[in-house]
Design an enzyme around this catalytic site. Structure first.
Site, mmCIF file in Angstrom:
data_model
loop_
_atom_site.group_PDB
_atom_site.id
_atom_site.type_symbol
_atom_site.label_atom_id
_atom_site.label_comp_id
_atom_site.label_asym_id
_atom_site.label_seq_id
_atom_site.Cartn_x
_atom_site.Cartn_y
_atom_site.Cartn_z
ATOM 1 N N ARG A 1 -18.364 -9.563 12.447
ATOM 2 C CA ARG A 1 -17.987 -8.270 13.034
ATOM 3 C C ARG A 1 -18.154 -7.132 12.037
ATOM 4 O O ARG A 1 -18.483 -6.008 12.402
ATOM 5 C CB ARG A 1 -16.545 -8.317 13.527
ATOM 6 C CG ARG A 1 -16.290 -9.384 14.574
ATOM 7 C CD ARG A 1 -17.238 -9.248 15.768
ATOM 8 N NE ARG A 1 -16.906 -10.171 16.840
ATOM 9 C CZ ARG A 1 -17.376 -11.414 16.962
ATOM 10 N NH1 ARG A 1 -18.218 -11.903 16.053
ATOM 11 N NH2 ARG A 1 -17.020 -12.169 17.974
ATOM 12 N N ALA B 1 3.895 -2.736 -2.165
ATOM 13 C CA ALA B 1 3.482 -2.488 -0.785
ATOM 14 C C ALA B 1 1.991 -2.154 -0.701
ATOM 15 O O ALA B 1 1.235 -2.799 0.035
ATOM 16 C CB ALA B 1 4.317 -1.349 -0.198
ATOM 17 N N ASP C 1 0.721 -7.410 -11.803
ATOM 18 C CA ASP C 1 2.040 -6.868 -11.496
ATOM 19 C C ASP C 1 3.062 -7.466 -12.472
ATOM 20 O O ASP C 1 2.932 -8.608 -12.895
ATOM 21 C CB ASP C 1 2.438 -7.214 -10.054
ATOM 22 C CG ASP C 1 3.624 -6.389 -9.573
ATOM 23 O OD1 ASP C 1 3.398 -5.393 -8.871
ATOM 24 O OD2 ASP C 1 4.775 -6.732 -9.938
ATOM 25 N N ARG D 1 7.895 -4.589 3.901
ATOM 26 C CA ARG D 1 6.602 -3.898 3.854
ATOM 27 C C ARG D 1 5.555 -4.562 2.940
ATOM 28 O O ARG D 1 4.393 -4.170 2.983
ATOM 29 C CB ARG D 1 6.807 -2.450 3.398
ATOM 30 C CG ARG D 1 7.293 -2.345 1.966
ATOM 31 C CD ARG D 1 7.858 -0.980 1.661
ATOM 32 N NE ARG D 1 8.252 -0.878 0.256
ATOM 33 C CZ ARG D 1 9.346 -1.435 -0.260
ATOM 34 N NH1 ARG D 1 10.155 -2.142 0.502
ATOM 35 N NH2 ARG D 1 9.640 -1.305 -1.538
ATOM 36 N N ASP E 1 3.530 2.601 -8.979
ATOM 37 C CA ASP E 1 4.637 3.399 -8.455
ATOM 38 C C ASP E 1 5.045 4.524 -9.406
ATOM 39 O O ASP E 1 6.124 5.059 -9.283
ATOM 40 C CB ASP E 1 5.844 2.494 -8.141
ATOM 41 C CG ASP E 1 6.361 1.784 -9.382
ATOM 42 O OD1 ASP E 1 5.802 2.002 -10.471
ATOM 43 O OD2 ASP E 1 7.338 1.019 -9.254
ATOM 44 N N PHE F 1 3.511 7.813 -12.415
ATOM 45 C CA PHE F 1 2.374 8.566 -12.932
ATOM 46 C C PHE F 1 2.024 8.225 -14.376
ATOM 47 O O PHE F 1 0.923 8.556 -14.831
ATOM 48 C CB PHE F 1 2.600 10.073 -12.760
ATOM 49 C CG PHE F 1 2.316 10.526 -11.356
ATOM 50 C CD1 PHE F 1 1.019 10.794 -10.952
ATOM 51 C CD2 PHE F 1 3.339 10.646 -10.431
ATOM 52 C CE1 PHE F 1 0.738 11.175 -9.647
ATOM 53 C CE2 PHE F 1 3.069 11.029 -9.119
ATOM 54 C CZ PHE F 1 1.776 11.293 -8.727
ATOM 55 N N CYS G 1 -7.247 16.892 -13.586
ATOM 56 C CA CYS G 1 -7.698 18.198 -13.087
ATOM 57 C C CYS G 1 -6.782 18.685 -11.957
ATOM 58 O O CYS G 1 -6.511 19.876 -11.841
ATOM 59 C CB CYS G 1 -9.114 18.120 -12.529
ATOM 60 S SG CYS G 1 -10.422 17.750 -13.697
ATOM 61 N N CYS H 1 10.558 5.116 -3.461
ATOM 62 C CA CYS H 1 10.839 4.253 -2.307
ATOM 63 C C CYS H 1 12.251 3.686 -2.383
ATOM 64 O O CYS H 1 12.836 3.319 -1.377
ATOM 65 C CB CYS H 1 9.828 3.115 -2.240
ATOM 66 S SG CYS H 1 8.148 3.700 -2.035
ATOM 67 N N CYS I 1 -11.774 14.407 -18.405
ATOM 68 C CA CYS I 1 -13.106 14.222 -17.812
ATOM 69 C C CYS I 1 -14.084 15.330 -18.155
ATOM 70 O O CYS I 1 -15.220 15.318 -17.684
ATOM 71 C CB CYS I 1 -12.995 14.072 -16.291
ATOM 72 S SG CYS I 1 -12.648 15.611 -15.411
#
Lengths: 338, 67
Positions: A7, A34, A55, A66, A125, A127, A169, A181, A243
């Protein structure tokens, strides 16, 4: 077996040739919560040749609502997510090579993990690690797909080195102390929506259909019936240190990293933010008071949940009492502080 | 004043005169937000001086970290 991808091969933008490309590619997913379980299942079912999943956490009951690869037995036995996910993914598609690591990822680990990888999917989760992924992506010329969600809100963006703006950026400052969460909740459709965006972009990259990539930063709120996108091409900064022309990859430098230290004999880990920040302890207290016991003085905020106690100082430092394990401490830190 | 925010018509209070006011009104002023006003992305430092008019089209995207 020949029917397996029929498919997907009938879908013209992929076709038989595209399917062969997917089979020849290696994707790295950072995080098996999640977003990570959703993307991993999507890519493994789609026939990706190799998937590496990393992880540092183990499965808990609050994940099952979830995090789609895990079972009650995984939560009962506190199985590391990377282990439980690998087992389930191999059940789903024995033809895909699944490599998994129970590991706290920082710069050194990313430098190793990114070797021979065609694409990185962000399922983290926080930055701190996203900025590391961002600079590694630029340094090694590997695209990555940012994704995040909280409540019924989600956001995604696809970063192609030397083409699109990078995350540095787009962010004039690194978001801190946002809702997570674990403080604002999350509904699984918000996860699935972000996963849908991330896996679709991943498939486009794997079949090398770069023309079809979405150039917009996309966000939605499923509960508020909102959806929007902003074309951020013009935000690419020629002087970006991650960058731009004179790049230095600042997020790979030791001084920019969140620093952790085990405090000897105290069953405590200290976490310091890379840059000095001033925490709004009152605001934090009101968020955390819904989750556990909070007490406060002018200098610090103490938050007790189960056998752990987090003490947050105004200068950004956090002491995590009740553990000597840096990975566990970081998990708790990002769970409650973003 | 009526604005078109993320595609929806929204009536905002008269106290909302600038982009900064708007972000405060939606309680996203403490977040990292990208704001597009009538098709142009605003730099963060210009939020304070960017005045809003009836019918302005605004796209707001704020960054979150969960996953």
């Amino acid at each position: 077996m020949s029917e397996r991808y029929s498919r997907q091969e009938l879908f013209t933008p992929i076709g038989v040739d595209g399917q062969a490309k997917i089979r020849s590619k290696h994707v790295l997913i950072i995080g098996a919560g999640a977003l990570g379980t959703g993307s991993a299942e999507g890519l493994v079912r789609a026939g990706v040749g190799k998937l590496t999943l990393v992880d540092r956490d183990y499965v808990e009951w609050s994940n099952l609502q979830r995090q789609q690869l895990y079972s009650e037995a995984d939560a009962t036995n506190r199985i590391p997510k990377a282990v439980a996910a690998k087992k389930r993914l191999e059940d789903i598609n024995s033809d895909a090579e699944i490599e998994s690591h129970v590991m706290d990822v920082s710069v050194e680990e990313m430098e190793q993990l990114v070797n021979n990888v065609d694409l990185v999917v962000d399922a983290t989760d926080n930055f701190d690690i996203r900025m590391i992924i961002n600079d590694i992506s630029q340094k090694h010329n590997v695209p990555w797909v940012y994704g995040a969600c909280v409540g019924s809100y989600g956001i995604s963006y696809t970063i192609i080195p030397n083409k699109t703006p990078c995350l540095a950026c787009l962010l004039e400052s690194v978001p801190i102390g946002g809702l997570t969460c674990d403080t604002a909740g999350i509904i699984s459709p918000a996860v699935q929506m972000v996963v849908a965006y991330q896996v679709t972009e991943a498939l486009k990259i794997l079949v090398e259909d770069y023309e079809s990539l979405r150039s917009k930063l996309v966000s939605f709120d499923l509960w508020k019936n909102q959806q929007t996108g902003i074309n951020v091409d013009k935000m690419k900064k020629i002087n970006c240190l991650s960058c731009g022309d004179d790049r230095t990859y600042p997020n790979l430098a030791f001084s920019k990293r969140t620093k952790t230290a085990v405090l000897c004999g105290r069953d405590t880990v200290q976490i310091r933010t890379p840059n000095p920040i001033e925490r709004d302890l009152d605001k934090l207290a009101s968020i955390l008071s819904q989750q556990g016991k909070v007490s406060q003085n002018p200098y610090l905020l103490s938050f007790t949940k189960g056998r752990h106690r987090l003490v947050m100082f105004k200068d950004g430092r956090v002491l995590i009492h009740g553990t000597k394990d840096i990975a566990e401490a970081k998990t708790l830190y990002h769970r409650y502080l973003g | 004043m009526e604005l078109v925010i993320n595609g929806d018509k929204v009536e905002v209070p008269s106290t909302v005169e600038t982009v900064t006011n708007l972000l405060q009104n939606f309680e996203v002023d403490q977040k990292v937000v990208i704001v597009e006003l009538n098709g142009t992305i605003l730099e963060k430092k210009s939020h304070q001086e960017s005045r809003l008019s009836d019918g302005d089209r605004i796209e707001l995207v704020h960054f979150v970290g969960g996953g």
